[in-house]
Design a protein around this motif. Sequence first.
Motif, PDB file in Angstrom:
ATOM      1  N   LYS A 227       8.105  -7.849  -1.697  1.00  0.00           N
ATOM      2  CA  LYS A 227       9.425  -8.416  -1.968  1.00  0.00           C
ATOM      3  C   LYS A 227       9.724  -9.431  -0.876  1.00  0.00           C
ATOM      4  O   LYS A 227       9.519  -9.158   0.307  1.00  0.00           O
ATOM      5  CB  LYS A 227      10.457  -7.287  -1.961  1.00  0.00           C
ATOM      6  N   LEU A 228      10.197 -10.590  -1.268  1.00  0.00           N
ATOM      7  CA  LEU A 228      10.553 -11.625  -0.314  1.00  0.00           C
ATOM      8  C   LEU A 228      11.945 -11.333   0.228  1.00  0.00           C
ATOM      9  O   LEU A 228      12.907 -11.230  -0.518  1.00  0.00           O
ATOM     10  CB  LEU A 228      10.522 -13.004  -0.978  1.00  0.00           C
ATOM     11  N   SER A 229      12.031 -11.175   1.536  1.00  0.00           N
ATOM     12  CA  SER A 229      13.315 -10.924   2.188  1.00  0.00           C
ATOM     13  C   SER A 229      13.455 -11.929   3.316  1.00  0.00           C
ATOM     14  O   SER A 229      12.855 -11.763   4.378  1.00  0.00           O
ATOM     15  CB  SER A 229      13.368  -9.490   2.706  1.00  0.00           C
TER      16      SER A 229
ATOM     17  N   ILE B 258       8.020  -8.078   2.329  1.00  0.00           N
ATOM     18  CA  ILE B 258       8.118  -6.653   2.653  1.00  0.00           C
ATOM     19  C   ILE B 258       7.348  -5.879   1.591  1.00  0.00           C
ATOM     20  O   ILE B 258       7.555  -6.066   0.387  1.00  0.00           O
ATOM     21  CB  ILE B 258       9.590  -6.196   2.693  1.00  0.00           C
ATOM     22  N   ARG B 259       6.471  -4.991   2.072  1.00  0.00           N
ATOM     23  CA  ARG B 259       5.680  -4.160   1.161  1.00  0.00           C
ATOM     24  C   ARG B 259       6.591  -3.165   0.463  1.00  0.00           C
ATOM     25  O   ARG B 259       7.482  -2.572   1.060  1.00  0.00           O
ATOM     26  CB  ARG B 259       4.606  -3.441   1.987  1.00  0.00           C
ATOM     27  N   GLN B 260       6.311  -2.962  -0.835  1.00  0.00           N
ATOM     28  CA  GLN B 260       7.140  -2.084  -1.647  1.00  0.00           C
ATOM     29  C   GLN B 260       6.265  -1.429  -2.698  1.00  0.00           C
ATOM     30  O   GLN B 260       5.359  -2.061  -3.241  1.00  0.00           O
ATOM     31  CB  GLN B 260       8.213  -2.955  -2.316  1.00  0.00           C
ATOM     32  N   SER B 261       6.554  -0.173  -3.003  1.00  0.00           N
ATOM     33  CA  SER B 261       5.782   0.481  -4.060  1.00  0.00           C
ATOM     34  C   SER B 261       6.217  -0.076  -5.415  1.00  0.00           C
ATOM     35  O   SER B 261       7.321  -0.601  -5.556  1.00  0.00           O
ATOM     36  CB  SER B 261       6.009   1.997  -4.033  1.00  0.00           C
ATOM     37  N   LEU B 262       5.342   0.046  -6.391  1.00  0.00           N
ATOM     38  CA  LEU B 262       5.641  -0.443  -7.731  1.00  0.00           C
ATOM     39  C   LEU B 262       6.883   0.248  -8.291  1.00  0.00           C
ATOM     40  O   LEU B 262       7.766  -0.405  -8.860  1.00  0.00           O
ATOM     41  CB  LEU B 262       4.436  -0.233  -8.657  1.00  0.00           C
TER      42      LEU B 262
END
Length: 141
Positions: A72-74, A79-83
């Motif tokens: 996710k673009l922050s 930023i890594r994120q689970s599905l």
Amino acid sequence: MTARPAPTQEEVSQINILQLQFQVLIDKHKGSQRAYQNLVSMSSQLDTQVNENTMVKEELELIKNDDAVVYKLSGPILIRQSLMEAKENVERRIKYIESELGKNKDLLEKAKEKLNEEKTSIAQLEEQIQKMMLQVGMITS
């Protein structure tokens, strides 16, 4: 045919007061039109956001591996994120935006009613001014 005498000072004053009221109504109506246009613009932005988030949701649904990691673009970083977390976030965002769209739709409806009421008031006052000016001979039919 005898000419009508010039309008009295009282008649002219009454017409001037009505014309001032007319101008106030016109100015108020212009403000209402600007507010309505802002609501229309906001509605368009919200529609665009719903469409964008729906496309993201559809893209996320195409991913078959539940262990997949998405980013996710922050601001300037990813930023890594689970599905699963990404899907939940997108779904919440869609629900929130749709809620805002509903509120905006209600505001648009009220603003439209207000514009119509103002138009009616303006037309009635304009008719009243013309009728009075005709009666005192300031205009002819």
